[in-house]
Scaffold this active site. Structure first.
Site, PDB file in Angstrom:
ATOM      1  N   HIS A   1     -12.955   5.808  -1.448  1.00 49.07           N
ATOM      2  CA  HIS A   1     -13.033   6.842  -2.490  1.00 49.07           C
ATOM      3  C   HIS A   1     -14.205   6.943  -3.111  1.00 49.07           C
ATOM      4  CE1 HIS A   1      -8.562   7.950  -2.216  1.00 49.07           C
ATOM      5  NE2 HIS A   1      -8.480   6.766  -2.257  1.00 49.07           N
TER       6      HIS A   1
ATOM      7  N   ASN B   1      -2.884  10.851  -4.221  1.00 42.97           N
ATOM      8  CA  ASN B   1      -3.410  11.528  -3.236  1.00 42.97           C
ATOM      9  C   ASN B   1      -3.025  12.885  -2.856  1.00 42.97           C
ATOM     10  OD1 ASN B   1      -5.280   9.325  -2.266  1.00 42.97           O
ATOM     11  ND2 ASN B   1      -3.644   8.419  -1.051  1.00 42.97           N
TER      12      ASN B   1
ATOM     13  N   TYR C   1      -7.180  -2.099  -9.461  1.00 41.92           N
ATOM     14  CA  TYR C   1      -7.990  -1.164 -10.076  1.00 41.92           C
ATOM     15  C   TYR C   1      -8.813  -1.777 -11.318  1.00 41.92           C
ATOM     16  CZ  TYR C   1      -6.198   2.217  -6.816  1.00 41.92           C
ATOM     17  OH  TYR C   1      -5.904   2.910  -5.426  1.00 41.92           O
TER      18      TYR C   1
HETATM   19  C1  HEM Z   1      -9.905   4.128  -5.090  1.00 40.79           C
HETATM   20  C2  HEM Z   1      -7.654   0.083  -4.120  1.00 40.79           C
HETATM   21  C3  HEM Z   1      -3.947   2.564  -2.517  1.00 40.79           C
HETATM   22  C4  HEM Z   1      -5.635   6.375  -4.563  1.00 40.79           C
HETATM   23  C5  HEM Z   1      -9.326   2.803  -5.292  1.00 40.79           C
HETATM   24  C6  HEM Z   1     -10.477   1.692  -5.615  1.00 40.79           C
HETATM   25  C7  HEM Z   1      -9.628   0.520  -5.285  1.00 40.79           C
HETATM   26  C8  HEM Z   1      -8.477   0.745  -4.554  1.00 40.79           C
HETATM   27  C9  HEM Z   1     -10.297  -0.931  -5.261  1.00 40.79           C
HETATM   28  C10 HEM Z   1     -11.752   1.739  -6.040  1.00 40.79           C
HETATM   29  C11 HEM Z   1     -11.674   1.741  -7.727  1.00 40.79           C
HETATM   30  C12 HEM Z   1     -13.114   2.132  -8.219  1.00 40.79           C
HETATM   31  O1  HEM Z   1     -13.702   1.315  -7.876  1.00 40.79           O
HETATM   32  O2  HEM Z   1     -13.203   2.829  -9.077  1.00 40.79           O
HETATM   33  C13 HEM Z   1      -6.567   0.242  -3.617  1.00 40.79           C
HETATM   34  C14 HEM Z   1      -5.355  -0.799  -3.021  1.00 40.79           C
HETATM   35  C15 HEM Z   1      -4.327  -0.070  -2.831  1.00 40.79           C
HETATM   36  C16 HEM Z   1      -4.713   1.546  -2.688  1.00 40.79           C
HETATM   37  C17 HEM Z   1      -5.450  -2.188  -3.429  1.00 40.79           C
HETATM   38  C18 HEM Z   1      -3.007  -0.510  -2.121  1.00 40.79           C
HETATM   39  C19 HEM Z   1      -2.392  -1.548  -2.329  1.00 40.79           C
HETATM   40  C20 HEM Z   1      -3.821   3.672  -2.999  1.00 40.79           C
HETATM   41  C21 HEM Z   1      -2.857   4.823  -2.812  1.00 40.79           C
HETATM   42  C22 HEM Z   1      -3.446   5.859  -3.460  1.00 40.79           C
HETATM   43  C23 HEM Z   1      -4.582   5.473  -3.954  1.00 40.79           C
HETATM   44  C24 HEM Z   1      -1.530   4.369  -2.005  1.00 40.79           C
HETATM   45  C25 HEM Z   1      -2.767   7.163  -3.649  1.00 40.79           C
HETATM   46  C26 HEM Z   1      -1.580   7.285  -3.551  1.00 40.79           C
HETATM   47  C27 HEM Z   1      -6.788   6.109  -4.771  1.00 40.79           C
HETATM   48  C28 HEM Z   1      -7.878   7.098  -5.269  1.00 40.79           C
HETATM   49  C29 HEM Z   1      -9.059   6.372  -5.490  1.00 40.79           C
HETATM   50  C30 HEM Z   1      -8.852   5.114  -5.159  1.00 40.79           C
HETATM   51  C31 HEM Z   1      -7.408   8.479  -5.738  1.00 40.79           C
HETATM   52  C32 HEM Z   1     -10.135   7.061  -6.585  1.00 40.79           C
HETATM   53  C33 HEM Z   1      -9.875   7.035  -7.915  1.00 40.79           C
HETATM   54  C34 HEM Z   1     -11.206   7.762  -8.468  1.00 40.79           C
HETATM   55  O3  HEM Z   1     -11.125   8.964  -8.279  1.00 40.79           O
HETATM   56  O4  HEM Z   1     -11.974   7.099  -9.288  1.00 40.79           O
HETATM   57  N1  HEM Z   1      -8.277   2.180  -4.860  1.00 40.79           N
HETATM   58  N2  HEM Z   1      -5.783   1.516  -3.430  1.00 40.79           N
HETATM   59  N3  HEM Z   1      -4.892   4.234  -3.344  1.00 40.79           N
HETATM   60  N4  HEM Z   1      -7.438   4.937  -4.730  1.00 40.79           N
HETATM   61 FE1  HEM Z   1      -6.487   3.203  -4.047  1.00 40.79          FE
END
Ligand code: HEM
Ligand code: NDP
Length: 500
Positions: free
Chosen positions: A55, A127, A341
C-alpha cells in the site's frame, strides 16, 4: 520583520543568505564552515522514509463521520453517539505498486480510516473489497511476494501470481472481484470500503455482537476497463490524486454511507452449521439476506492535507486501535494484523509515531512509555514515571474492561483449506454479473494469464470450473481468442523450468 517571515536555522538563528554558499573568492572552493549549506544537503539526504511495504501509493484527506442512527444497543463506543460528529482521516491506496506507481492500475484499493474519537483513535484499516486473498496470516508475506517484483528479472511475474492463487483456492473470491469491473475504480470516491474482517461491538450490558463494517459510495460506482485505464495512465500516473484533491478543493465533498451487519455472539455456531462457512473467515462475506445492512451514518471528506508528507505519508493506521465498545474477533488474519501494523510503524516512522500530529489522538493521552526517538510532547509527571506510584500518575480504569471472549479449544496448526467451500460465494458473485460483466471478467483473466505456464493455467481453470461451468468455459474462450503478446509472455515465464 515579523518572526514567522524571517528565515532561521533549525536552532532559530536568523539566516543572512539562502542563495549563495560561502566560498573563498567568487569562484570557490566552498568552506566546510558553511553550516547552512551542509545542513541543507544533509537534510535533503534524509527526506525519504521507507515506503510502506505494501500500500505504498496512496491518496488521503480529512473529514467527518456523522452518526445519524441509533446503534447504541450494540456498542457503548462514544463514536456511535446518535447525532455525534467525529473528525477523521482517510487514506486510500493501491496494494502492490511502489510509491511512484500509476494510480489507475488493476489492484485492490486500501480504504484506511482513522476516527479521532473522544475515547481514543479508532482505526478501521480496510479495503474496497469485503474479502481477502488468504485466510491465514502465515500466508500474507508469501502472497505479497507474488505481487511484488521477481528477484531475478525485477519485473512483476504473472506466473508467480497464478501459481500461488491456483495453489490457494481460498483466493478465488478475491481474484474474481479483482478481475471484475470493480478491479479499476475510476477514482477513490467511486468505490465502497469494507472493514472486511469480523470485529465485535459490546454494549453497556456487557453483551457482544460480531460486526462487519461497510461504507457505500454515494458518488456511485464507476470503473475503467483495461483499455480506458491504459489511456489514463499514458496521460497521468496521478489520476486518483488529481481527482480526490480536485473534488475537495472544488467543495464537491465525497460521501459514503456507513452500515454495519450484526450477528449476536453465539449465533456464529448456527451460521456455520447452516452455511458451512465460518463467520470469522476473511475469504467469505455474510450474505445480506441473512444479515441485512444496518445504517449508522455518513462519512464525508472535506479537507485536503496542507502537507502530504506529514499528514498522509506519515499517517499510521493500526487495526489494533480500537476504543471501548469495539473489539476484535477470533479471525486469524485480524489477529496477525494486530501485531504487524504497529511493528511496521515503529520501523517505518519511529518509536513515537503516535505522537506525530496526524496520528495523535484528539483526547488526553497518558501512559508510561518513556524516552526513545522523538518523544514529542510526552508531558509526564516527573515523579510518577513508573506504576503503581504515590505521586498522582495516571491509573487504569476498570470500567472500560470489555466482556470476556469465550474461547476454548485445542492448540494446533489447523488446515482450513482442504475441506472448506471456496466456490459457493464466488459463484454467487458470478451469478450477479450480466453477460457483459462476465465477458470482461474472463477477458481480464485471460489477459493477466499471458505467458503463464500451461500447467498453472490448467490448475486455475479447474477452480473456475468448480465455481461455475460458464466461468471456466468463458476464460478458456477468452484465452483462445486473445492476441498473443510474445514480449509479455517471455517475461512472465521468468521462473526456472524446474518448477514444472
Ligand atoms: C498496509 C500488513 C492484510 C489493508 C499494511 C502494512 C503492513 C500490512 C505491514 C504497511 C503499514 C505501514 O507501513 O504503514 C498486513 C498483514 C496482513 C494484512 C500482515 C495479513 C495478515 C490486510 C487486509 C486488509 C489490509 C486483510 C484489508 C482488509 C491494508 C491497508 C494498508 C495496509 C488499507 C494501508 C494503510 C495506510 O493507508 O497507511 N498492511 N496486511 N491489509 N494494509 Fe495490510
Ligand atoms: P446481495 O445481492 O445482497 O449483494 C451483492 C453485493 O455485491 C452488493 O453488496 C454489491 O455491492 C456487490 N457487488 C456487485 N458487483 C460487484 C463486483 N463486481 N464486485 C464486488 N462486489 C460487487 O448478495 P449477497 O450478500 O448474498 O452476496 C452475494 C455475493 O456478493 C457475495 O458472494 C460476494 O461475492 C458479493 N458481495 C457481498 C457482500 C456482502 O457483504 N454480503 C459485499 C460485497 C460483495 P453494491 O451494493 O455496492 O453494488
Amino acid at each position: 520583520m515579523a518572526d514567522n517571515t524571517r528565515l532561521t536555522t533549525t536552532a532559530g538563528a536568523p539566516v543572512s543568505s539562502n542563495q549563495n554558499s560561502k566560498t573563498v573568492g567568487p569562484r570557490g572552493p566552498v568552506l566546510l564552515e558553511d553550516y547552512q549549506l551542509i545542513e541543507k544537503l544533509a537534510h535533503q539526504n534524509r527526506e525519504r522514509i521507507p515506503e510502506r511495504v505494501v500500500h505504498a501509493k496512496g491518496w488521503g484527506a480529512h473529514g467527518t463521520l456523522t452518526v445519524t442512527e441509533d446503534v447504541t444497543k450494540y456498542s457503548r463506543a462514544k463514536v456511535f453517539k446518535p447525532g455525534s460528529k467525529t473528525e477523521m482521516l482517510a487514506r486510500f491506496s493501491t496494494v502492490a505498486g511502489e510509491q511512484g506507481a500509476a494510480d489507475a492500475e488493476r489492484d485492490v484499493r486500501g480504504f484506511a480510516l482513522k476516527f479521532y474519537t473522544e475515547e481514543g483513535n479508532w482505526d478501521l484499516v480496510g479495503n474496497n473489497t469485503p474479502v481477502f486473498f488468504v485466510g491465514d496470516p502465515y500466508k500474507f508475506p508469501d502472497f505479497i511476494h507474488t505481487q511484488k517484483r521477481h528477484p531475478r528479472t525485477n519485473l512483476r511475474s504473472a506466473t508467480a501470481m497464478w501459481d500461488f492463487w491456483s495453489l490457494c483456492p481460498e483466493s478465488l473470491h478475491q481474484v474474481t472481484i479483482l478481475m471484475s469491473d470493480r478491479g479499476i475504480p475510476t477514482d477513490p470516491t467511486r468505490m465502497n470500503g469494507y472493514g472486511s474482517h469480523t470485529f465485535s461491538l459490546w454494549n453497556d450490558q456487557g453483551e457482544r455482537f460480531w460486526v462487519k463494517f461497510h461504507f457505500k459510495t454515494q458518488q456511485g460506482h464507476a470503473h475503467f476497463v483495461n483499455e480506458e485505464a491504459e489511456k489514463v495512465i499514458a496521460k497521468s500516473r496521478e489520476s486518483y490524486q488529481e481527482a480526490l484533491y480536485g473534488m475537495i478543493e472544488a467543495g464537491d465533498f465525497p460521501k459514503w454511507t456507513m452500515f454495519i451487519q450484526v450477528m449476536p455472539e453465539g449465533e456464529e455456531v448456527q451460521f456455520e452449521e447452516k452455511t458451512g462457512w465460518s463467520a470469522f473467515d476473511l475469504t467469505k462475506v455474510w450474505p445480506h439476506g441473512m444479515y441485512p445492512l444496518i445504517k449508522v451514518g455518513e462519512m464525508e471528506l472535506n479537507r485536503n492535507p496542507e502537507n502530504y508528507f506529514s499528514e498522509i505519508e506519515q499517517s499510521a493506521f493500526n487495526p489494533s486501535n480500537v476504543v471501548p465498545g469495539i473489539g476484535f474477533s477470533p479471525d486469524k488474519m485480524l489477529q496477525g494484523r494486530l501485531f504487524s501494523y504497529p511493528d511496521a510503524h515503529r520501523y517505518r516512522i519511529g518509536t513515537h509515531y503516535e505522537a506525530l500530529e496526524v496520528n495523535k489522538p484528539k483526547c488526553p493521552v497518558a501512559h508510561y512509555h518513556r524516552d526513545g526517538t522523538m518523544p514529542f510532547g510526552l508531558r509526564t509527571n516527573p515523579d510518577a514515571y513508573y506504576e503503581p506510584n504515590s505521586f498522582g500518575g495516571p491509573v487504569e480504569d476498570p470500567s472500560v474492561e470489555e466482556p470476556p471472549h469465550r474461547y476454548a479449544g485445542q492448540v494446533g496448526r489447523y488446515d482450513f483449506r482442504g475441506e472448506a467451500d471456496h466456490y459457493s460465494q464466488p459463484r454467487a458473485l458470478f451469478e450477479l454479473f450480466d453477460k457483459g460483466q462476465r465477458e470482461r471478467l474472463c477477458a481480464n483473466i485471460a489477459g493477466a494469464m499471458q505467458g503463464v505456464p500451461q500447467f498453472i493455467v490448467d490448475r486455475q481453470l479447474a477452480h473456475f470450473d468448480k465455481v461455475h461451468a460458464d466461468y471456466g468455459a468463458g476464460v478458456r474462450k477468452a484465452i483462445a481468442e486473445q492476441p498473443r503478446d510474445d514480449a509479455e509472455a517471455s517475461l512472465s515465464t521468468s521462473h526456472s523450468a524446474a518448477a514444472e
